[in-house]
Motif scaffolding. Sequence first.
Motif, PDB file in Angstrom:
ATOM      1  N   VAL A  15       0.850  -1.212   0.000  1.00  0.00           N
ATOM      2  CA  VAL A  15       0.000   0.000   0.000  1.00  0.00           C
ATOM      3  C   VAL A  15       0.881   1.256   0.000  1.00  0.00           C
ATOM      4  O   VAL A  15       2.069   1.188   0.333  1.00  0.00           O
ATOM      5  CB  VAL A  15      -0.928   0.046   1.248  1.00  0.00           C
ATOM      6  N   ASN A  16       0.255   2.387  -0.365  1.00  0.00           N
ATOM      7  CA  ASN A  16       0.880   3.723  -0.230  1.00  0.00           C
ATOM      8  C   ASN A  16       2.228   3.858  -0.935  1.00  0.00           C
ATOM      9  O   ASN A  16       3.239   4.150  -0.305  1.00  0.00           O
ATOM     10  CB  ASN A  16       1.067   4.092   1.259  1.00  0.00           C
ATOM     11  N   GLY A  17       2.243   3.655  -2.237  1.00  0.00           N
ATOM     12  CA  GLY A  17       3.493   3.790  -2.981  1.00  0.00           C
ATOM     13  C   GLY A  17       3.582   5.105  -3.731  1.00  0.00           C
ATOM     14  O   GLY A  17       2.679   5.960  -3.642  1.00  0.00           O
ATOM     15  N   LEU A  18       4.649   5.271  -4.462  1.00  0.00           N
ATOM     16  CA  LEU A  18       4.841   6.480  -5.257  1.00  0.00           C
ATOM     17  C   LEU A  18       5.726   6.153  -6.462  1.00  0.00           C
ATOM     18  O   LEU A  18       6.767   5.531  -6.319  1.00  0.00           O
ATOM     19  CB  LEU A  18       5.520   7.573  -4.426  1.00  0.00           C
ATOM     20  N   VAL A  19       5.264   6.584  -7.639  1.00  0.00           N
ATOM     21  CA  VAL A  19       6.040   6.363  -8.858  1.00  0.00           C
ATOM     22  C   VAL A  19       6.292   7.720  -9.504  1.00  0.00           C
ATOM     23  O   VAL A  19       5.363   8.513  -9.653  1.00  0.00           O
ATOM     24  CB  VAL A  19       5.249   5.475  -9.855  1.00  0.00           C
TER      25      VAL A  19
END
Lengths: 478, 93
Positions: free
Chosen positions: A101-105
Motif C-alpha cells: 500500500v501507499n506507494g509512489l512512482v
Amino acid sequence: MKYETVIGLEVHVELATDSKIFCSCSAKFGGEQNDHVCPACCGMPGMLPIVNKKVVDLGMTAGLMLNCDINRTTTFDKKSYYYPDLPCSYQTTQWFAPVAVNGLVEIETSKGKKGVRIKQIHMEEDAGKLVHDDWTDSTLVDFNRTSVPLCEIVSQPDLSSAEEVVAYLERLRSLLRFAHVSDCRMEQGSMRCDVNLSVRPEGSNKLGVRTEMKNMNSLSAITRAIEYEVARHIDALENGTEELVQETRRWDDIKGKSFAMRNKETAGDYRYFPDPNVMPIVIDDEWFDKIKSSLPEFPEVKKSRYVEKLGLSEYDAEQLVQSRALCDCFEEACEVCGSPKDVVNWIISDCMKVLNRKQMTLDMLDISGKALGELIVLVNDGKVSRMNAKKILDAIFEGEENPATYAEKQGFIVSNDTGAIEAIIKSVVDSDPKSVQDYKSGKEKALMALFGKCMRELKGNCDPQILKKLLLECVEKA
Amino acid sequence: MDKTILSRLQKLNQLSLSDKEEESVLAFFADREAECEALSAIDTEKVERMVHVLPILTVVREDKEIKTFTRDELQKGAPETEDGYWQVPRLVE
C-alpha cells in the motif's frame, strides 16, 4: 469553460511464475484449450487453494519497486463474480489487507517530473477465456488462464492526460521488467489497463462523473481512448449531448469509439469477504529482508552509471535499461572484454539484426553475456574476422557458450601464416589479369573485386588490413 | 437494511424471496444491526485488527509446474463440451 481531466489507473500484470497462484498447473501463455487445468482451477467442489510462494515474493517485489509499504500480514478475500470464466462464482483476490500500500512512482513528461501515488497492489487470480460461438449459439470456456497469478496496481487519481498515462505505464513496465516481476507484454495481455476517467471545470474540487474503460492492449490505443473519452465528457457537459453516468465502457479501437458495457459496480456490490480457505500470510523479517536484498539497481541509477562511469551515450544507455536481461548481458560481456563501447555496439547493431531476423525485440535478448564478451575479445585481438564473428554470434544465439572452441572447430581462426596468404593472393592475381590491369589504369573498384576473391579463398580467416597490404604489394609487382 | 437494499442484494445474488421471506430477512438484519451498534460502542482504538478467526497461518508451496489431470478426465462429468471447451449458455447477445 476550461476543463481538467482526472485519471486513475488499474493495471493488471501477469506475474512471472511457472505455475498458477493456487494450484500447480502451468501458468504459461497459450496452449491447447483447457490443457493447463486441474480440479482446483476448474472450481470442482471440495478443492482447496494452496498459495504459490513466488506469487507473494513477486507481489512484495512489485511493492518495493514502487516505493510501497508492505503489509507484513496479508490476506486473501473472495469477490463475488458471476461469469463462467471463473468457475467458483468468486475471484480470490485481496481487499482487506493487500500485500502493498501507499506507494509512489515518479514520471517525466514534456511538462516535467511528477509523482503518481499508488493506493495499493494486490495479488489475485486471473479469469479464463470466453469464446462466444455464433455457430452453436453458445459460449465456450477455456480455463487455461484461470488462476494465473496477477498483481493489480491501483493508482490514486493523480494523472491528467494521455501523455502522463503513457509515461506512467512505461515507467511501471520498466520497473516491473527490471525486477523480473512480469514480462509486461501488452500484446499478449500480460499487462492490461483499466482507465478511470472524469472531467471537471478547471480549479474545481468536486470530481465529475467517472467512467471506466476496458479492453485496451497498446499504449497508442490507450492514448486514442483517453482523447475520445475526454472529448465525449466535455461535449456532454457543454452541449448536453448525453447524460454522463457512472459505468464501465469498452473501447473499440477499430471504430475509434467507446461503448457502454454495464453500470459500474461499486465495491459494495462485489460483497468482499475474507476467504476462509486461505489462512493469513505473515511475512517475517527473514522473508522480507531476502526480497529487499534481491531488488535490482533501479533503471535510472544504472543508466547514470553507464553514462558517467562507462562512457556510453545517453541513447545507448537508454536502450540498454529497457530490460534487466539486456543489462545483465551487457555487464557480463563488459567484465570479460573490458570494452563497454564495443559491447553496446555489438548489442545494438549486430544482436539487433539477429533479433530482427527472429522477429524479436531488443528486450527479448537472451544470450550469454560471457560468450558475447569472449567473441568481442576474439575480434579485437584479430583472431576472427568480422564476417566470421557474425556466424559465431548466430551460434551464440543458438546456445553456444564457448566462441573460441566453436571458432576453432569451424576453421574460423584467422591465419597468421603470411606465406600461405601470399600464395593464395598470387593465385587470385594471376588468374585475373584484367582486374589487375583495370586497377593499374585507375579503377579502384577492381582492387576490391580482387580483395573479395582473396577473402573468399581464405574463408574470411584473414585480418582485412594485412590482406589489403599484401594484395597491394602483389598487384604492384604483377 | 431496508427493502431497497434487500432488493438490490437479491438481484446481485440472483435470489427471489417471497414477501414472507423478505420480512424474516429484514427482521434478522435489524437484530444484527442492533448488535453491531452495541459493539461499535466499544473503544477499539488500540486493538489490533483481527485478520482471521483461527490463529493459524497458511502454508505455501514452491513454484513448480505439475500436470495432475488431463482435459478428458476433467470433462468427463461436463454436461456439454465442444472442441475441448466447456460449453455454456450464450453469455452475451
